[in-house]
Design an enzyme around this catalytic site. Structure first.
Site, PDB file in Angstrom:
ATOM      1  N   ASP A 736       7.628   1.701   2.341  1.00  0.00           N
ATOM      2  CA  ASP A 736       7.452   2.230   3.783  1.00  0.00           C
ATOM      3  C   ASP A 736       8.602   2.862   4.066  1.00  0.00           C
ATOM      4  O   ASP A 736       9.621   3.026   3.561  1.00  0.00           O
ATOM      5  CB  ASP A 736       7.285   1.002   4.710  1.00  0.00           C
ATOM      6  CG  ASP A 736       6.752   1.368   6.086  1.00  0.00           C
ATOM      7  OD1 ASP A 736       6.750   2.618   6.432  1.00  0.00           O
ATOM      8  OD2 ASP A 736       6.319   0.177   6.986  1.00  0.00           O
TER       9      ASP A 736
HETATM   10  C1  BGC Z   1       5.362   2.482   9.552  1.00  0.00           C
HETATM   11  C2  BGC Z   1       4.398   2.805   8.665  1.00  0.00           C
HETATM   12  C3  BGC Z   1       4.240   4.566   8.625  1.00  0.00           C
HETATM   13  C4  BGC Z   1       5.388   4.986   8.311  1.00  0.00           C
HETATM   14  C5  BGC Z   1       5.317   6.551   8.337  1.00  0.00           C
HETATM   15  C6  BGC Z   1       6.640   3.353   9.407  1.00  0.00           C
HETATM   16  O1  BGC Z   1       7.595   3.097  10.103  1.00  0.00           O
HETATM   17  O2  BGC Z   1       5.785   1.081   9.408  1.00  0.00           O
HETATM   18  O3  BGC Z   1       3.312   2.288   8.906  1.00  0.00           O
HETATM   19  O4  BGC Z   1       3.097   4.869   7.871  1.00  0.00           O
HETATM   20  O5  BGC Z   1       6.537   4.573   9.190  1.00  0.00           O
HETATM   21  O6  BGC Z   1       5.596   7.018   9.762  1.00  0.00           O
END
Ligand code: BGC
Length: 792
Positions: A736
């Protein structure tokens, strides 16, 4: 000759629709979004056939969502769409068709109110400034409070309607429609307080006053997740309740379609709604601690808890799988039989009412308590009918494997680390909710305990002291000091080609291993980290190495739509939130929505969609529940599999997220989910397992949280032991965004790509001092590049 990866490299503007029209936010996609929103709406209560509204009924629309409808949740799941159809606009179309009449002064009141109050709503700059502060704060409660307040300030507050206006409305309209709206977002959990999980005093006062004055009162819930229903569920003065979720771009129209009877509701709850938040078994440990979360409820999540644990069943307001219709269905006597390792069910569904409609047939099983203990009911299969005309019958055929009824024995009560079918009787219940079922006249008997799958002992908890058993008591779990398992890969002995061969020749002139053997250590270390965004992408790219012509593949967020920055000038379709989609119980529809989203990705030259998301709704207050499907892993897994099939049919990769146990948002980068192997296998990983085995996601995103003491992106046992070795996943894993975990350990664990940026220097240093091998890096790079080849 066109470069195979031209769309990533040159970002051409090529509309994908018929007659060279764009598919992004096209009327076809918007209509599909509206259809899905309608089908996810759950009719919870309908006394005296209050709904559908009668032709020509006059309605008074209460609640700020009349004007400021909440189309979806916030954070990375927010979508910038061309417009948002509010509830007034939805009904306005019906008024044009003379189906209803709207009491306008109330609409004017809300319009003025929202316009005036909008000045108090945070601007994007103010939100960004707050994030800067929040992101620089230590993990502490204050940070959580500030995030919560920021989200609260992103929308106008509910309005206090002058009493004279309510009185006037009641003199001019037959029916009060009161919408209760809620917003939540990534990064913080909802709270069990008035105005959030519970109704605020203002809302209760408005409902009471409307009940005093109007002959008919209907409640609409515009929320991405459950709210308390006690104030209206049992109140005879309230005639009907609809759970409309957050329905995306045409949410207001979908509410009007259902309420005017243009569509017949066929949504079924994907979660249990209890009589109060305190009835959920997670209510204590969810809030107890900031740095860890004890999953002591074990496998007794959602209806598995409420249907099993003594006295818990009394605490249910609306059971899992429940939802009313404007018509009635007769469910024939089901035929259930065993054949070649499957339990098969044949059942007739007949529409015995007056209007067309769809019904969902749900099959549950019960297994012998044995030594392991079992939930009283487990969903084993489901199927939805087509739209049946009055009098019409459809025969549904459902089936599931006998082995899927096995339980995981993590303590070796029968056979350690094995899935087991315990000896005894297995019964089957067929119906339209977990409570409303017919017991089949067929029992499946097993004479001796049967091992159905041998697994490896992986991901065991070290700090979870106890877990719930099926009688509501707890058993102690062994504690200890963590030891983690790791096996290094063999080195790649492939010989480097004599001449340099570019990436687009992989599989034509050279194998992937030969191609990789040409990369230097620096290049390998660079390729396992994210790169700057190109084109309209805003979450960065994978790949991008000029020397050997490796394209930079852009990624973008979801899951409720392709998320592009407004400044790109490309509005996209906002689809209903994931919970709404799950409540359709219609996997074909979810696949079509996935294909729509995938096509928008492709048209905008994005290669990877950070969607779908599928963590379990363990507690109704997880701030990201709107992005996830259900409390049940089978329903969640089938929805995710359908979505993946749809998206990847467009040659767009999914990134199935957040793997795994991201069931709480507070302190999400550092919170340890302490959980038994059994609950992991049967509940929290099960949906991912179904999605991996049925739909082959090309990428998976590891989560922010830790599981049993280790960050998921650093967990070899999770990413290699279970995901790859046991389930056969052959795609790539990405972290993530912005995780601070150890890049070297991540590579060793099998977390191939680090986003949003990599740490090549740390990796090169580790190679130089012998902590990391070239083979370990090559393995990750190979999986990333193999994913690229699926996009063309
Ligand atoms: C989130 C993800 C997301 C990623 C990119 C993170 O903060 O948990 O779900 O895809 O950011 O924006």
């Amino acid at each position: 000759m066109i470069d195979k990866y031209a769309r990533f490299r040159y970002q051409p503007c090529l509309p994908l629709g018929k007659d060279s029209r764009r598919v992004t936010a096209s009327s076809e996609h918007i209509n599909l979004s509206r259809e899905a929103a309608c089908e996810g709406i759950v009719l919870l209560k309908n006394n005296n056939s209050a709904l559908p509204l009668k032709s020509g009924e006059t309605i008074a629309l209460f609640g700020k969502a009349t004007i400021e409808y909440i189309k979806g949740g916030g954070g990375s799941g927010d979508v910038h769409c061309p417009y948002i159809r509010n509830i007034y606009e939805g009904f306005y179309k019906k008024e044009e068709a003379e189906k209803v009449y709207i009491y306008k002064p109330l609409v004017e009141f809300y319009r003025d109110y929202v316009r005036k109050e909008s000045v108090n709503v945070l601007t994007q700059e103010q939100i960004d400034a707050r994030w800067d502060i929040v992101n620089n704060m230590e993990f502490c409660q204050k940070r959580d409070d500030m995030t919560y307040d920021t989200f609260a300030a992103m929308h106008v507050k509910e309005a206090e309607v002058p009493d004279s206006l309510i009185v006037n409305a009641s003199q001019n309209a037959d029916t009060a429609i009161i919408t209760l709206s809620r917003f939540s977002a990534e990064g913080v959990d909802r709270r069990p307080i008035p105005g959030d999980y519970y109704l605020s005093d203002l809302e209760m006062k408005l409902i009471d006053r409307c009940c005093d004055l109007f002959s008919k009162v209907i409640i609409v819930i515009n929320s991405g997740a459950i709210i308390d229903c006690e104030y209206f569920a049992d109140n005879d003065r309230i005639d009907a309740v609809i759970m409309a979720w957050q329905g995306g771009i045409e949410g207001g129209s979908s509410i009007a379609d259902i309420m005017c009877g243009d569509k017949n509701p066929s949504g079924k709850l994907s979660d249990t709604i209890a009589k109060s938040y305190d009835a959920y078994p997670t209510k204590n440990d969810f809030w107890e601690c900031f740095d860890h979360l004890d999953y002591s409820d074990d496998i007794y999540v959602g209806y598995r808890y409420f249907e099993t644990i003594p006295t818990a069943s009394e605490k249910v307001r609306y059971p899992f799988g429940f939802g009313l219709s404007y018509t009635d269905f007769k469910i024939g006597t089901p035929l259930v039989f065993e054949h070649s390792g499957n339990i098969n069910i044949v059942v007739d569904v007949t529409n015995i009412g007056k209007v067309s409609g769809k019904e969902v047939i749900q099959v549950y099983h019960s297994a012998p308590q044995g030594l392991l203990g079992k939930p009283a009911r487990v969903l084993s299969a489901f199927s939805k009918t087509r739209s049946l005309s009055p009098g019409e019958t459809q025969t549904l055929y459902l089936s599931f494997t006998i082995n899927s009824m096995s339980s995981f024995d993590d303590l070796g009560k029968i056979a350690e680390s094995c899935y087991i079918l315990e000896k005894g009787e297995y019964e089957f219940y067929i119906g339209t909710s977990v409570r409303d079922t017919i017991k089949a006249d067929f029992t499946y008997r097993i004479d001796d305990n049967l091992v159905t799958e041998k697994c490896t002992k992986l991901m065991r908890p070290f700090k979870l002291s106890k877990r719930m058993l099926s009688d509501g008591s707890y058993e102690a779990l062994p504690m200890g000091e963590p030891e983690y398992f790791y096996k290094s890969p063999e080195s790649n002995t492939t010989k480097k080609p004599e001449q340099e061969i570019p990436f687009d020749k992989v599989d034509e002139e050279i194998t992937m291993n030969e191609f990789i053997s040409q990369l230097t250590i620096d290049e390998l270390a660079y390729l396992v980290g994210g790169q700057a965004p190109t084109g309209v992408a805003n979450t960065g790219c994978f790949g991008g190495l000029e020397r050997l012509n490796i394209p930079a593949v852009p990624t973008a967020d979801g899951p409720a739509g392709l998320r592009l920055e407004p400044k790109t000038g490309i509005p996209t379709t906002a689809w209903p939130c994931a919970t709404a989609l799950a409540c359709t119980w219609n996997t074909e529809l979810i696949e079509a929505v996935g294909a729509g989203g995938g096509a928008e990705l492709r048209e905008n030259n994005i290669g990877v969609w950070l969607a779908p998301a599928m963590n379990i709704h363990r507690d109704p207050l997880c701030g990201r529940n709107f992005e996830y499907y259900s409390e049940d892993p089978l329903l969640a897994g089938k929805c995710a599999a359908a979505s993946i099939k749809g998206i990847q049919s467009q040659k767009a990769a999914v990134s199935l997220k957040h793997f795994a146990c991201n069931n709480k948002e507070a302190n999400r980068f550092a919170c340890d989910s302490r959980i038994s192997e059994r609950a992991l296998r049967e509940i929290y990983l099960k949906g991912f397992e179904i999605a991996v085995k049925e739909a082959d996601p090309w990428t998976i995103m590891s989560s922010y949280n830790l599981i049993n003491g280790l960050h998921t992106s650093e967990s070899y046992e999770l990413l290699t032991g279970i995901l790859r070795n046991e389930w056969g996943f052959n795609g790539m894993v990405v972290t993530d965004w912005g995780v601070k975990n150890r890049p070297v350990i991540e590579v060793k664990a099998g977390n191939d790509m680090k986003m949003h940026c990599g740490y090549p220097d740390e990796l090169i240093e580790a190679i130089n001092n012998g902590q990391l091998t070239r083979a370990e890096l090559e393995l990750c790079v190979g999986r990333i590049l193999r994913m690229f080849t699926k996009l063309i």
